[in-house]
Write a protein that holds these residues in place. Sequence first.
Motif, PDB file in Angstrom:
ATOM      1  N   ALA A 143       0.837  -1.205   0.000  1.00 33.12           N
ATOM      2  CA  ALA A 143       0.000   0.000   0.000  1.00 33.12           C
ATOM      3  C   ALA A 143       0.867   1.249   0.000  1.00 33.12           C
ATOM      4  CB  ALA A 143      -0.924  -0.012   1.215  1.00 33.12           C
ATOM      5  N   GLN A 144       1.993   1.226   0.740  1.00 34.07           N
ATOM      6  CA  GLN A 144       2.902   2.372   0.758  1.00 34.07           C
ATOM      7  C   GLN A 144       3.543   2.572  -0.599  1.00 34.07           C
ATOM      8  OE1 GLN A 144       5.619   1.651   3.968  1.00 34.07           O
ATOM      9  NE2 GLN A 144       4.205   2.439   5.536  1.00 34.07           N
ATOM     10  N   GLN A 145       3.879   1.503  -1.278  1.00 33.89           N
ATOM     11  CA  GLN A 145       4.489   1.622  -2.601  1.00 33.89           C
ATOM     12  C   GLN A 145       3.472   2.177  -3.590  1.00 33.89           C
ATOM     13  OE1 GLN A 145       5.904  -2.348  -3.336  1.00 33.89           O
ATOM     14  NE2 GLN A 145       7.800  -2.030  -2.171  1.00 33.89           N
ATOM     15  N   ASP A 146       2.197   1.781  -3.469  1.00 31.71           N
ATOM     16  CA  ASP A 146       1.164   2.274  -4.370  1.00 31.71           C
ATOM     17  C   ASP A 146       0.925   3.769  -4.164  1.00 31.71           C
ATOM     18  OD1 ASP A 146       0.879  -0.205  -5.459  1.00 31.71           O
ATOM     19  OD2 ASP A 146      -0.879  -0.761  -4.243  1.00 31.71           O
ATOM     20  N   THR A 147       0.954   4.254  -2.916  1.00 30.90           N
ATOM     21  CA  THR A 147       0.731   5.674  -2.662  1.00 30.90           C
ATOM     22  C   THR A 147       1.914   6.512  -3.119  1.00 30.90           C
ATOM     23  OG1 THR A 147       1.588   5.467  -0.408  1.00 30.90           O
ATOM     24  CG2 THR A 147      -0.796   5.314  -0.700  1.00 30.90           C
ATOM     25  N   SER A 148       3.106   5.958  -3.168  1.00 34.95           N
ATOM     26  CA  SER A 148       4.250   6.737  -3.626  1.00 34.95           C
ATOM     27  C   SER A 148       4.165   6.981  -5.132  1.00 34.95           C
ATOM     28  CB  SER A 148       5.559   6.035  -3.267  1.00 34.95           C
ATOM     29  OG  SER A 148       5.636   4.797  -3.960  1.00 34.95           O
ATOM     30  N   ARG A 149       3.382   6.182  -5.843  1.00 36.64           N
ATOM     31  CA  ARG A 149       3.226   6.355  -7.284  1.00 36.64           C
ATOM     32  C   ARG A 149       2.082   7.318  -7.613  1.00 36.64           C
ATOM     33  NH1 ARG A 149       2.747   0.365  -8.159  1.00 36.64           N
ATOM     34  NH2 ARG A 149       4.626  -0.276  -7.105  1.00 36.64           N
ATOM     35  N   TRP A 150       1.208   7.612  -6.652  1.00 38.79           N
ATOM     36  CA  TRP A 150       0.060   8.472  -6.920  1.00 38.79           C
ATOM     37  C   TRP A 150       0.506   9.928  -6.963  1.00 38.79           C
ATOM     38  CZ3 TRP A 150      -2.753  12.152  -4.006  1.00 38.79           C
ATOM     39  CH2 TRP A 150      -3.961  12.532  -4.596  1.00 38.79           C
ATOM     40  N   ASP A 151       0.148  10.638  -8.031  1.00 32.21           N
ATOM     41  CA  ASP A 151       0.518  12.035  -8.195  1.00 32.21           C
ATOM     42  C   ASP A 151      -0.762  12.867  -8.275  1.00 32.21           C
ATOM     43  OD1 ASP A 151       1.745  14.410  -8.648  1.00 32.21           O
ATOM     44  OD2 ASP A 151       2.510  13.911 -10.648  1.00 32.21           O
ATOM     45  N   PRO A 152      -1.012  13.760  -7.314  1.00 34.07           N
ATOM     46  CA  PRO A 152      -2.269  14.515  -7.330  1.00 34.07           C
ATOM     47  C   PRO A 152      -2.385  15.443  -8.539  1.00 34.07           C
ATOM     48  CG  PRO A 152      -0.811  15.330  -5.623  1.00 34.07           C
ATOM     49  CD  PRO A 152      -0.193  14.096  -6.168  1.00 34.07           C
ATOM     50  N   ARG A 153      -1.259  15.839  -9.115  1.00 34.75           N
ATOM     51  CA  ARG A 153      -1.329  16.724 -10.284  1.00 34.75           C
ATOM     52  C   ARG A 153      -1.873  16.006 -11.514  1.00 34.75           C
ATOM     53  NH1 ARG A 153       4.679  18.665  -9.513  1.00 34.75           N
ATOM     54  NH2 ARG A 153       4.713  16.499  -8.957  1.00 34.75           N
ATOM     55  N   LYS A 154      -1.781  14.680 -11.519  1.00 39.62           N
ATOM     56  CA  LYS A 154      -2.277  13.903 -12.651  1.00 39.62           C
ATOM     57  C   LYS A 154      -3.666  13.346 -12.376  1.00 39.62           C
ATOM     58  CE  LYS A 154       2.336  12.651 -14.090  1.00 39.62           C
ATOM     59  NZ  LYS A 154       3.314  11.591 -14.220  1.00 39.62           N
ATOM     60  N   ASN A 155      -4.286  13.780 -11.316  1.00 42.58           N
ATOM     61  CA  ASN A 155      -5.614  13.311 -10.949  1.00 42.58           C
ATOM     62  C   ASN A 155      -6.656  14.120 -11.725  1.00 42.58           C
ATOM     63  OD1 ASN A 155      -8.050  12.726  -9.677  1.00 42.58           O
ATOM     64  ND2 ASN A 155      -7.101  12.594  -7.655  1.00 42.58           N
ATOM     65  N   THR A 181      -9.780  14.630 -11.162  1.00 42.93           N
ATOM     66  CA  THR A 181     -10.670  15.398 -10.295  1.00 42.93           C
ATOM     67  C   THR A 181     -10.021  16.721  -9.903  1.00 42.93           C
ATOM     68  OG1 THR A 181     -11.534  13.326  -9.428  1.00 42.93           O
ATOM     69  CG2 THR A 181     -12.007  15.315  -8.162  1.00 42.93           C
ATOM     70  N   VAL A 182      -8.744  16.689  -9.553  1.00 38.82           N
ATOM     71  CA  VAL A 182      -8.027  17.913  -9.195  1.00 38.82           C
ATOM     72  C   VAL A 182      -7.975  18.847 -10.394  1.00 38.82           C
ATOM     73  CG1 VAL A 182      -5.801  18.846  -8.472  1.00 38.82           C
ATOM     74  CG2 VAL A 182      -6.682  16.789  -7.386  1.00 38.82           C
ATOM     75  N   ASP A 183      -7.737  18.300 -11.597  1.00 34.95           N
ATOM     76  CA  ASP A 183      -7.693  19.132 -12.811  1.00 34.95           C
ATOM     77  C   ASP A 183      -9.031  19.811 -13.058  1.00 34.95           C
ATOM     78  OD1 ASP A 183      -5.077  18.484 -13.244  1.00 34.95           O
ATOM     79  OD2 ASP A 183      -5.498  16.865 -14.673  1.00 34.95           O
ATOM     80  N   SER A 184     -10.118  19.085 -12.879  1.00 31.12           N
ATOM     81  CA  SER A 184     -11.438  19.670 -13.131  1.00 31.12           C
ATOM     82  C   SER A 184     -11.781  20.742 -12.095  1.00 31.12           C
ATOM     83  CB  SER A 184     -12.514  18.587 -13.153  1.00 31.12           C
ATOM     84  OG  SER A 184     -12.630  17.979 -11.880  1.00 31.12           O
ATOM     85  N   ILE A 185     -11.309  20.597 -10.877  1.00 30.12           N
ATOM     86  CA  ILE A 185     -11.564  21.608  -9.844  1.00 30.12           C
ATOM     87  C   ILE A 185     -10.733  22.859 -10.107  1.00 30.12           C
ATOM     88  CG2 ILE A 185     -11.270  22.141  -7.390  1.00 30.12           C
ATOM     89  CD1 ILE A 185     -11.959  19.201  -6.819  1.00 30.12           C
ATOM     90  N   MET A 186      -9.481  22.693 -10.507  1.00 30.45           N
ATOM     91  CA  MET A 186      -8.566  23.820 -10.693  1.00 30.45           C
ATOM     92  C   MET A 186      -8.778  24.555 -12.019  1.00 30.45           C
ATOM     93  SD  MET A 186      -6.858  24.098  -7.947  1.00 30.45           S
ATOM     94  CE  MET A 186      -5.520  25.159  -8.395  1.00 30.45           C
ATOM     95  N   ALA A 187      -9.412  23.919 -13.015  1.00 33.75           N
ATOM     96  CA  ALA A 187      -9.544  24.508 -14.353  1.00 33.75           C
ATOM     97  C   ALA A 187     -10.191  25.893 -14.358  1.00 33.75           C
ATOM     98  CB  ALA A 187     -10.303  23.547 -15.270  1.00 33.75           C
ATOM     99  N   PRO A 188     -11.295  26.140 -13.642  1.00 33.24           N
ATOM    100  CA  PRO A 188     -11.890  27.476 -13.700  1.00 33.24           C
ATOM    101  C   PRO A 188     -11.025  28.577 -13.082  1.00 33.24           C
ATOM    102  CG  PRO A 188     -13.412  25.900 -12.686  1.00 33.24           C
ATOM    103  CD  PRO A 188     -12.105  25.224 -12.878  1.00 33.24           C
ATOM    104  N   TYR A 189     -10.065  28.211 -12.245  1.00 27.94           N
ATOM    105  CA  TYR A 189      -9.271  29.198 -11.527  1.00 27.94           C
ATOM    106  C   TYR A 189      -7.895  29.440 -12.138  1.00 27.94           C
ATOM    107  CZ  TYR A 189     -12.895  28.132  -8.165  1.00 27.94           C
ATOM    108  OH  TYR A 189     -14.099  27.933  -7.568  1.00 27.94           O
ATOM    109  N   GLN A 190      -7.553  28.742 -13.198  1.00 24.61           N
ATOM    110  CA  GLN A 190      -6.234  28.908 -13.807  1.00 24.61           C
ATOM    111  C   GLN A 190      -6.066  30.358 -14.281  1.00 24.61           C
ATOM    112  OE1 GLN A 190      -3.766  26.756 -13.754  1.00 24.61           O
ATOM    113  NE2 GLN A 190      -5.039  25.220 -12.767  1.00 24.61           N
TER     114      GLN A 190
END
Length: 200
Positions: A22-34, A36-45
């Motif tokens: 589980a720790q190895q899997d979380t080290s591969r997760w990048d929030p910038r490539k998520n 959901t984060v992109d769709s939330i940040m898009a109107p504020y760019q």
Amino acid sequence: MKKTIGIMGGIILSLLSTTIQAQQDTSRWDPRKNPTVDSIMAPYQGKLIPPRPAPTTADIYPAIGRYESTTNMDAANVSIMLDEQNRGIVWIEGLPQGKIKAMLRKSPSTYKIPAQKTEAGKDVAEGTLIFDKETNTLSIVIGKPYNVADPAVVFAAPAEQEVAVTKVKDNKTKTKTKKVAQPKAWTYVGTKVMVDAAMN
């Protein structure tokens, strides 16, 4: 008993391997490539406002700095520094009276100069120090008491006071009024020397 220990050991080993994976899997997760984060940040760019920089000591105490005067030849260069132990006190250097202190009375830049004795043993009368942030002008008057209600009134020209003098001569009383000038106060007017911050 041995079976119980063996089963417990197996459970612990499987939990450890699951935790490590589980720790190895979380080290591969990048929030910038998520997505959901992109769709939330898009109107504020491009619309985000950068945060204001933290206020400096000069912003909080605008009177500190160096001043030059074209009208006061006896104090052409004056500097004001904060006291190291008490932020409500400033030290004024470069005056003909010597190094004197002033106490903050109205924030951010109205100070009372108390009656004091300098390090050189010179007596200094009470006075007022006011820094005008809009015009970057420092005004000091020494020899007039600090006015609590309106500190700037001490910089106005002194009015002559009329004093009644009564003379008695051979059972005749005469009263005359006589104008008495106030003792002359020492004034200073200087402009702040602006130091540009180094740009990288």
